[in-house]
Structures are given as C-alpha cells and as structure tokens.
Write a protein that holds these residues in place. Structure first.
Motif, PDB file in Angstrom:
ATOM      1  N   ILE A  77       1.788  -4.267 -16.301  1.00  9.64           N
ATOM      2  CA  ILE A  77       1.368  -5.209 -15.251  1.00  9.64           C
ATOM      3  C   ILE A  77      -0.089  -5.560 -15.542  1.00  9.64           C
ATOM      4  N   PRO A  78      -0.395  -6.820 -15.867  1.00  9.24           N
ATOM      5  CA  PRO A  78      -1.772  -7.185 -16.156  1.00  9.24           C
ATOM      6  C   PRO A  78      -2.697  -6.906 -14.967  1.00  9.24           C
ATOM      7  N   ALA A  79      -3.946  -6.561 -15.273  1.00 11.15           N
ATOM      8  CA  ALA A  79      -4.929  -6.226 -14.228  1.00 11.15           C
ATOM      9  C   ALA A  79      -5.090  -7.360 -13.228  1.00 11.15           C
ATOM     10  N   PHE A  80      -5.023  -8.598 -13.696  1.00  6.34           N
ATOM     11  CA  PHE A  80      -5.238  -9.718 -12.777  1.00  6.34           C
ATOM     12  C   PHE A  80      -4.107  -9.863 -11.766  1.00  6.34           C
ATOM     13  N   ASP A  81      -2.940  -9.278 -12.037  1.00  4.92           N
ATOM     14  CA  ASP A  81      -1.843  -9.316 -11.065  1.00  4.92           C
ATOM     15  C   ASP A  81      -2.064  -8.355  -9.899  1.00  4.92           C
ATOM     16  N   THR A  82      -2.888  -7.337 -10.109  1.00  8.44           N
ATOM     17  CA  THR A  82      -3.132  -6.340  -9.057  1.00  8.44           C
ATOM     18  C   THR A  82      -4.485  -6.517  -8.373  1.00  8.44           C
ATOM     19  N   MET A  83      -5.341  -7.374  -8.929  1.00 10.42           N
ATOM     20  CA  MET A  83      -6.711  -7.500  -8.418  1.00 10.42           C
ATOM     21  C   MET A  83      -6.779  -7.815  -6.933  1.00 10.42           C
ATOM     22  N   ASN A  85      -3.920  -8.266  -4.914  1.00 12.67           N
ATOM     23  CA  ASN A  85      -2.598  -8.130  -4.321  1.00 12.67           C
ATOM     24  C   ASN A  85      -2.301  -6.647  -4.090  1.00 12.67           C
ATOM     25  N   ILE A  86      -2.558  -6.190  -2.883  1.00 10.71           N
ATOM     26  CA  ILE A  86      -2.390  -4.771  -2.546  1.00 10.71           C
ATOM     27  C   ILE A  86      -0.938  -4.341  -2.707  1.00 10.71           C
ATOM     28  N   GLN A  91       2.955  -1.048  -5.575  1.00 14.16           N
ATOM     29  CA  GLN A  91       4.246  -0.950  -6.267  1.00 14.16           C
ATOM     30  C   GLN A  91       4.044  -0.449  -7.700  1.00 14.16           C
ATOM     31  N   LYS A  92       3.007  -0.941  -8.350  1.00 12.96           N
ATOM     32  CA  LYS A  92       2.675  -0.489  -9.706  1.00 12.96           C
ATOM     33  C   LYS A  92       2.385   1.010  -9.695  1.00 12.96           C
TER      34      LYS A  92
END
Length: 195
Positions: A77-83, A85-86, A91-92
């Motif tokens: 999961i790229p870092a920008f997908d979690t930045m 989005n809690i 989930q990650k």
C-alpha cells in the motif's frame, strides 16, 4: 528442525518478487518489493561507517530484509494512500498484523518468533537500528522516484519529496543524505517544469 515449513515459507516469500510497488525503474519497468528491499539492505551496508552511532549490523540487515515480508499477504500500500485516510491506514495495520502472525505460525519455530519480533521493532521505531531501517526505507523509495521518469510521478509525489525529514531528523548523517536526495528530486521537478 522443520525444513518442510522452512521450504513452504520460502515459497511464500517468492511472492515479494511478484508484488509490485508503485515505483518505477529507470528503464520503465515497475519495481518489485524484493528489489526495493535489496537496495535498502545495500544502503545500510554502504552508509554504516558514516553513522554517528554504532549499529548492530546483523540486526539492522535482518530487520530490513523482513520489514516488507508482510506484503506477501497484505500487499503493498503506497504511503500516499494512507497519509490522509485513517480507515485505509488502520486496515493496512490490521492486514499486516495478521500477515506477520501467519508468517510466524508458518515457520513455527524460533526463527518465526525472531521475524515477528524484528518486524515489530521496525514498526515501533524505538531502537536506533529500527530508526535507521525506517529512514533508509523511505530514502530508497525517493531515490527510486528520482531515477524514474517524471511522468510516473503522481501529483502528490511532488509534495512527498519534502516530507523525508521527519524520518531522518534523529541522525545528522541520514539527514544530510536526505538533503542530497531531496535536492535531486527538486532538480528533477524543476527540469520537468522547464520542458
């Protein structure tokens, strides 16, 4: 000895060669997780003599080698997908927790527990080795972006060039390396803007 389970684990680990990251190589091919991990380990070996604190090389390299192992099951999961989005971030985290437990249970021995413990050490960033491993992980990703064609960069990645400091600010040498990598990224962005 349970060499059958060791062999099963090695078959599972082959998945890191197939798990692709968001990053692209300089030749236009997408990077695998295994390729990223290899260069993070190489970075650790190349920079160790410059670090102001003595590191346990074996522990550092082991931590780097297993840090993305969970992605065999949890995917990258790229870092920008979690930045921002809690929900995705949580989930990650849950998926990776299940994955490291599955890996520990598959090996079912001291090695499985060691992988489990090293993965958590990396995640919690409390030891110097874990902080170095985390910093190199982030720096390698930016180096790879700098080597790839600018067309592969998403708009958010233009901003992410400037976010590396929070991963390196505990160590002057890593912070200096971050500055060099950041300058390279800025130069790439500026060159693209001139075209």
């Amino acid at each position: 000895m349970d060499l059958q389970n060791t062999l099963k684990f090695l078959h599972v680990a082959e998945g890191l060669k197939r798990e692709l990251r968001h990053s692209w190589l300089s030749d236009g091919r997408q990077e695998s997780v295994a390729e990223h991990t290899w260069r993070v380990a190489l970075m650790a070996m190349a920079i160790e003599e410059y670090l102001p604190q003595k590191v346990n090389s074996e522990r550092l390299l082991k931590m780097i080698i297993i840090h993305d192992l969970v992605e065999v099951y949890a995917t990258d999961i790229p870092a920008f997908d979690t930045m921002n989005n809690i929900k995705v971030k949580e989930q990650k985290r849950q998926n990776e927790m299940k994955a490291i437990e599955k890996i520990r249970n598959l090996l079912g021995n001291d090695t499985g527990q060691q992988f489990y413990d090293l993965w958590f050490e990396f995640e919690h960033k409390k030891t110097y080795e874990a902080k170095v491993a985390n910093a190199l992980d982030k720096l390698e990703a930016q180096i790879q972006h700098n080597e790839a064609a600018i067309e592969t960069w998403l708009p958010i990645e233009h901003e992410m060039v400037f976010l590396l400091g929070k991963h390196t600010d505990f160590d002057d040498v890593l912070d200096e390396l971050k500055g060099i990598i950041e300058a390279e990224g800025v130069d790439k962005i500026q060159t693209d803007n001139k075209l």
